[in-house]
Design a protein around this motif. Structure first.
Motif, short mmCIF file in Angstrom:
data_model
loop_
_atom_site.label_atom_id
_atom_site.label_comp_id
_atom_site.label_asym_id
_atom_site.label_seq_id
_atom_site.Cartn_x
_atom_site.Cartn_y
_atom_site.Cartn_z
N ASN A 2 0.90 -1.24 0.06
CA ASN A 2 -0.09 -0.12 0.16
C ASN A 2 0.85 1.41 0.03
N ILE A 3 1.81 1.27 0.85
CA ILE A 3 2.77 2.53 0.93
C ILE A 3 3.62 2.70 -0.45
N LYS A 4 4.07 1.50 -0.93
CA LYS A 4 4.68 1.40 -2.13
C LYS A 4 3.86 2.28 -3.24
N SER A 5 2.59 1.79 -3.43
CA SER A 5 1.94 2.41 -4.51
C SER A 5 1.68 3.94 -4.33
N GLN A 6 1.21 4.17 -2.98
CA GLN A 6 1.26 5.61 -2.88
C GLN A 6 2.43 6.45 -3.09
N ILE A 7 3.69 5.66 -2.74
CA ILE A 7 5.05 6.54 -2.97
C ILE A 7 5.12 6.67 -4.55
#
Ligand SMILES: [Zn+2]
Length: 259
Positions: free
Chosen positions: A117-122
């Motif tokens: 989830n964090i990766k796709s937001q970054i």
């Protein structure tokens, strides 16, 4: 190699330029603008401050808001978090800062899901930065509490998989893992190919769950860090202790005595 030392905190809008002049006079060549409670510099002021910093060869970075969770269950919280980061990126661009340091969020129920989830937001944030032609990168910070996303390996995995940068907060790592092997971490960093090394350093008090609070920097810890710094890299060391200017000067003195 170029190793720059400087404090976290540039001061209020009226004091910022004179603070920078004082840092310059003292030999400090870096400063992190703390937007931890919100972006407080207007565009025009950020441009003036950034220009002065550049003239004095002080490398600026920005620290984004504390209230960020890119892995929230609530979509609105993710949207707000992203907006806060992007507001910091815009102001960082006007300041001519090179990085925006971000605490990305919490694990929730599943660590790998949190990572994804964090990766796709970054990736989306990086896309926005590119669209706006902002000349900065975001740096994901290693965190000091065990329930907060930000272990060394997951931060460096983000660097490899998204092209973001990182901020190695050694005080946080000490609180998280109870011990820190500087050379091992610099070795891992080298493998990511990251160009600029951004470091947060201060003393720290910690307990069972990790970080409690930042305290004044210990001289022996500074020496250990400085001796382990990799050669031939651009390195910025930001001090976050209760006396960030005094401790940055102490670090500079140690650096000059052993380099
Ligand atoms: Zn931080």
């Amino acid at each position: 190699m170029s190793v720059r030392f400087g404090p976290s905190g540039i001061g209020g809008v009226k004091a910022a330029v004179s603070n920078l002049e004082e840092f310059h006079r003292l030999g400090l060549r870096a400063c992190e603008v703390a937007y931890t409670y919100g972006v407080y510099l207007k565009k025009e002021d950020a441009i003036i401050i950034g220009k002065r910093a550049k003239e004095m060869d002080i490398k600026l970075s920005v620290h984004a808001h504390y209230w960020i969770n890119l892995n929230s269950d609530e979509k609105i919280k993710i949207r707000q978090s992203k907006k806060r980061i992007l507001d910091c990126c815009e102001s960082a661009h006007y300041l001519g800062a090179y990085l925006v340091v971000v605490h990305v969020g919490y694990y929730g129920k599943d660590r790998e899901q949190a990572y994804q989830n964090i990766k796709s937001q970054i990736l989306e944030i990086k896309e926005e930065i590119k669209k706006n032609n902002w000349n900065i990168n975001i740096a994901i910070e290693t965190m000091g509490k065990v329930n907060v996303f930000g272990g060394v390996d997951e931060v460096l995995r983000l660097v490899k998989e998204t092209g973001c940068s990182c901020c190695i907060d050694f005080a946080h790592l000490l609180a998280r893992y109870r011990k820190v092997n500087y050379s091992e971490i610099f070795e891992k960093l080298k493998e990511t190919g990251v160009e600029n090394i951004h470091i947060h350093f201060s003393g720290i008090e910690y307990g069972e769950k990790g970080e409690r609070r930042h305290v004044k920097t210990k001289e022996n810890e500074l020496k250990e860090l400085i001796k382990a710094l990799p050669k031939g890299k651009e390195i910025v060391i930001i001090n976050e202790s209760p006396d960030p200017v005094g401790d940055s000067l102490k670090a500079l003195e140690i650096y000059d005595s052993i380099k």
